[in-house]
Design a protein around this motif. Sequence first.
Motif, short mmCIF file in Angstrom:
data_model
loop_
_atom_site.label_atom_id
_atom_site.label_comp_id
_atom_site.label_asym_id
_atom_site.label_seq_id
_atom_site.Cartn_x
_atom_site.Cartn_y
_atom_site.Cartn_z
N ALA A 7 -3.04 5.82 -5.30
CA ALA A 7 -3.58 5.88 -3.94
C ALA A 7 -4.64 6.96 -3.81
CB ALA A 7 -2.45 6.14 -2.97
N TRP A 63 -11.98 -5.39 -2.89
CA TRP A 63 -12.16 -4.51 -4.05
C TRP A 63 -10.93 -4.51 -4.95
CZ3 TRP A 63 -8.64 -0.51 -4.48
CH2 TRP A 63 -7.89 -0.25 -3.34
N PHE A 64 -9.79 -4.70 -4.38
CA PHE A 64 -8.55 -4.55 -5.17
C PHE A 64 -8.27 -5.76 -6.05
CE2 PHE A 64 -7.83 -5.61 -0.70
CZ PHE A 64 -7.37 -6.90 -0.82
N VAL A 72 3.65 0.50 2.86
CA VAL A 72 3.44 -0.42 3.98
C VAL A 72 2.70 -1.63 3.42
CG1 VAL A 72 2.28 -0.78 6.19
CG2 VAL A 72 3.32 1.44 5.70
N TRP A 83 0.84 -1.20 0.00
CA TRP A 83 0.00 0.00 0.00
C TRP A 83 0.87 1.25 0.00
CZ3 TRP A 83 -5.26 -0.81 -0.18
CH2 TRP A 83 -5.72 -2.08 0.17
N THR A 84 0.49 2.22 -0.80
CA THR A 84 1.20 3.51 -0.83
C THR A 84 0.71 4.40 0.30
OG1 THR A 84 1.47 3.43 -3.23
CG2 THR A 84 1.58 5.60 -2.20
N VAL A 110 -4.17 -1.91 5.25
CA VAL A 110 -3.32 -1.44 6.33
C VAL A 110 -3.72 0.00 6.66
CG1 VAL A 110 -1.34 -2.87 5.65
CG2 VAL A 110 -1.50 -0.51 4.82
N PRO A 151 -3.57 -1.20 -4.06
CA PRO A 151 -2.25 -1.72 -3.70
C PRO A 151 -1.62 -2.48 -4.85
CG PRO A 151 -3.91 -3.26 -2.97
CD PRO A 151 -4.64 -2.14 -3.66
#
Lengths: 256, 256, 256, 256
Positions: free
Chosen positions: D256, D247-248, A178, A139-140, B186, A154
């Motif tokens: 992001a 969802w991803f 992260v 994840w950014t 996260v 992500p």
Amino acid sequence: MSPPQPPAPLRVTVWSEGRHERRDPEIAQRYPRGMHGAIAEGVTEHLGERARVRTATLDEPEHGLTEAVLAETDVLTWWGQAAHKEVADEVVTRVQRRVLAGMGLIVLHSGHWSKIFTRLMGTTCTLRWRNAAERELVWTVAPGHPIAAGVTHPIVIEEQETYGEFFDIPTPEELVFVSSFAGGEVFRSGCAFRRGNGRIFYFSPGDQDYPVYHHPQVRRVIANAVAWAAPERVGAVPRLTHSAAGWFETAAGGPA
Amino acid sequence: MSPPQPPAPLRVTVWSEGRHERRDPEIAQRYPRGMHGAIAEGVTEHLGERARVRTATLDEPEHGLTEAVLAETDVLTWWGQAAHKEVADEVVTRVQRRVLAGMGLIVLHSGHWSKIFTRLMGTTCTLRWRNAAERELVWTVAPGHPIAAGVTHPIVIEEQETYGEFFDIPTPEELVFVSSFAGGEVFRSGCAFRRGNGRIFYFSPGDQDYPVYHHPQVRRVIANAVAWAAPERVGAVPRLTHSAAGWFETAAGGPA
Amino acid sequence: MSPPQPPAPLRVTVWSEGRHERRDPEIAQRYPRGMHGAIAEGVTEHLGERARVRTATLDEPEHGLTEAVLAETDVLTWWGQAAHKEVADEVVTRVQRRVLAGMGLIVLHSGHWSKIFTRLMGTTCTLRWRNAAERELVWTVAPGHPIAAGVTHPIVIEEQETYGEFFDIPTPEELVFVSSFAGGEVFRSGCAFRRGNGRIFYFSPGDQDYPVYHHPQVRRVIANAVAWAAPERVGAVPRLTHSAAGWFETAAGGPA
Amino acid sequence: MSPPQPPAPLRVTVWSEGRHERRDPEIAQRYPRGMHGAIAEGVTEHLGERARVRTATLDEPEHGLTEAVLAETDVLTWWGQAAHKEVADEVVTRVQRRVLAGMGLIVLHSGHWSKIFTRLMGTTCTLRWRNAAERELVWTVAPGHPIAAGVTHPIVIEEQETYGEFFDIPTPEELVFVSSFAGGEVFRSGCAFRRGNGRIFYFSPGDQDYPVYHHPQVRRVIANAVAWAAPERVGAVPRLTHSAAGWFETAAGGPA
């Protein structure tokens, strides 16, 4: 002012141990040109003519990191896992000095426990781990950072070695990514540091047991990191300097 | 030097909207003394005589946050969710000024979108969310930080609202906790900030739909945060100051 | 919850080379009980019964820093200047491990170039300097920080060795003080770091040639720093940990 | 991968109040094309064809910062001093949203007290000052930072307005420059922030009473800052997002 010149290509050296691929047929099949080959390919894929990429490995003389090679390297990427202890202290000191002078350093995956990374961090750089083919999501957390440019949010990596906190590093100057893992762990997977005149980026995805360095998004991040870590110019290692009062009034002036 | 005095008890005001518990029988059963009641209880449980805790809620005059109350508050905790817009701008400004003068502020869960938090952060403070009773794991990434003292690693919260990145906040001065959720997200769940003379801690666990404020570890974190955010003394709001050359040579000197 | 106990006194070890004072009569007159003596005195003056202070010096066996002494030390202060190289690597490693396990470390003045500080920082820790009895002004840039509590703004030190940027350290987690010198240099004179479970504070004022450790404000800062660096408890050095999936569900849970 | 395209020129808007130069003949003589004119000139001087620079001032309709102008601006520089209050709140909100969406913002000198800067910082942004034609020295404390590239150490500015600490800003994500003034004050003069998708740089040198925007080194810093603050692309303002579990997995994925 002179007109801006087309910048010289970035000189990148991709380093890895280069052993797993020679010893383990499964790994050799996954990375036929070595992990360093796959990483180098990804950098070239993204930076094209902006970068001139070469590779170096542990079993070359001086691990392929002679003074001459480092003198022609703007950014070094580092992957190690099983043979950290075999890296000569002299070469570690040489790389450290080059980083403090301005060379960029990208430390990958199990390189967290390399001599060069622990030397530059001053901590144990230890972490929690297991190898269980779990899904990793990257994840950014810094969307405006150049290393995150064009990266999906992500990044989905279907199978990966699991890394978890506590990751014993100094607080990164910039935390970019992260990760979470299917088992529930989290990990600060993209960490930017400045040391001396140089920039360092640690990026955890990547392993000999999974084809992570073929993942398009992982390659993008590494290429972004290489571009970000490129120094304006590699100067000198900072040193103790005695200065008379008012030295700056008459000096031509130079970099810090 | 005079001998150290027994420190005066910390004056804590626990604020919440205080409405869900009055309108929704299920929430009332979960939090019979209100969420503010449960939070206050947790602080007292841990800090004992070191803290004197009172509560205040939205529907009191001036939301219970008069100049007089704030003047006697060293640390304020804030929980809001459905009625952020009903908080009077005048009170928001009053709290902001008190924080800049030194009062500690602990912002909880959906308080991320409160007027006071977005005002102090300067960003949207938005995030990704769903309410799906997922397990949250709260991982410590700064084990030496006082807010992490005595906290298990990870904290396991069986059911929680899910928060995910990107969380649009300034980079925290200190990142203490990062959470993962069963669905893979996260979240930077424990973030410390300094603003003016004051300290701010955002902690995301806690929700009206789950008994999170009865969780022993969540209570410990909130109590630790209250102790950490306590100012030496609440001074003045920073202000533009004209100073003659050499003012410091004759001045008795004072705080920054 | 058990009622809060009166906290055990903080165990402080004040270390210095202890040689200048024995060799140079002028320095001996300035610091009749050694620089370590003056520093210890300042800590006691401010922390009183909250601290139990002892001293140790280079020429004692194992430099006075045996395993036993470190095991009973919560915060170590370090002053060195002429004999950095004489400090045994084994002792440096011992101190480093103790810091990563949680012991606080306060590095003073020319200790910037000590083995222990450069080891923990990973950089050269070099700077610019001259010894010209210039006035130093120490300005607070983080007024809410506990180390700045009660400190005048600025601290005026009539005569001091001059330190200037570039100071080759990692970006401090918290920058508390910045100094200017009469000759125009600036220096990040109060820098807080977290490493492993431990906290480190570097504070530059102090020199064998000036009575800086008798300055009331300098003493206050050092005492504040000692109190700030005190760990909740010194635990273990972080280490590589293999964890099975779901280990946290059955574990009693412990610190990070 | 497609070959890298020549990047489109950076669209820069240089904003200032534009009043002092019209009212005060001395200032008009110092800055015949306005301070904005001098700043724009400096950016062009360094970035050449890499940037397309326009200017805007307070007394234009909507202060010259219409939605259309901002939509075509990658980096905005801001100088204000006497008329902060005259800037319409609507325009401030518009600029703030554009910054959070990714536009770079360079805030200059007395712009520290502008509505847009205080709004984005959440603090008072106040400081200490006097106007006494003192010499300012600008020291680099982050030599590897792109904004410091090619900058002398220190920059010597013969006469300047004096700014001093405490400067009430959030801790900068990156501290690049620290200044000293002849009177002894220090000031964090070059501060980088990330907010939302955007980057912000505050740089204090520059004043209507001194020819600071003609100083070659000051121009270099501002040009460097403009280049650094350039976004990859300006996207959307972060917003509250409800996401279903998983969802991803099906999403194409985006930033992001």
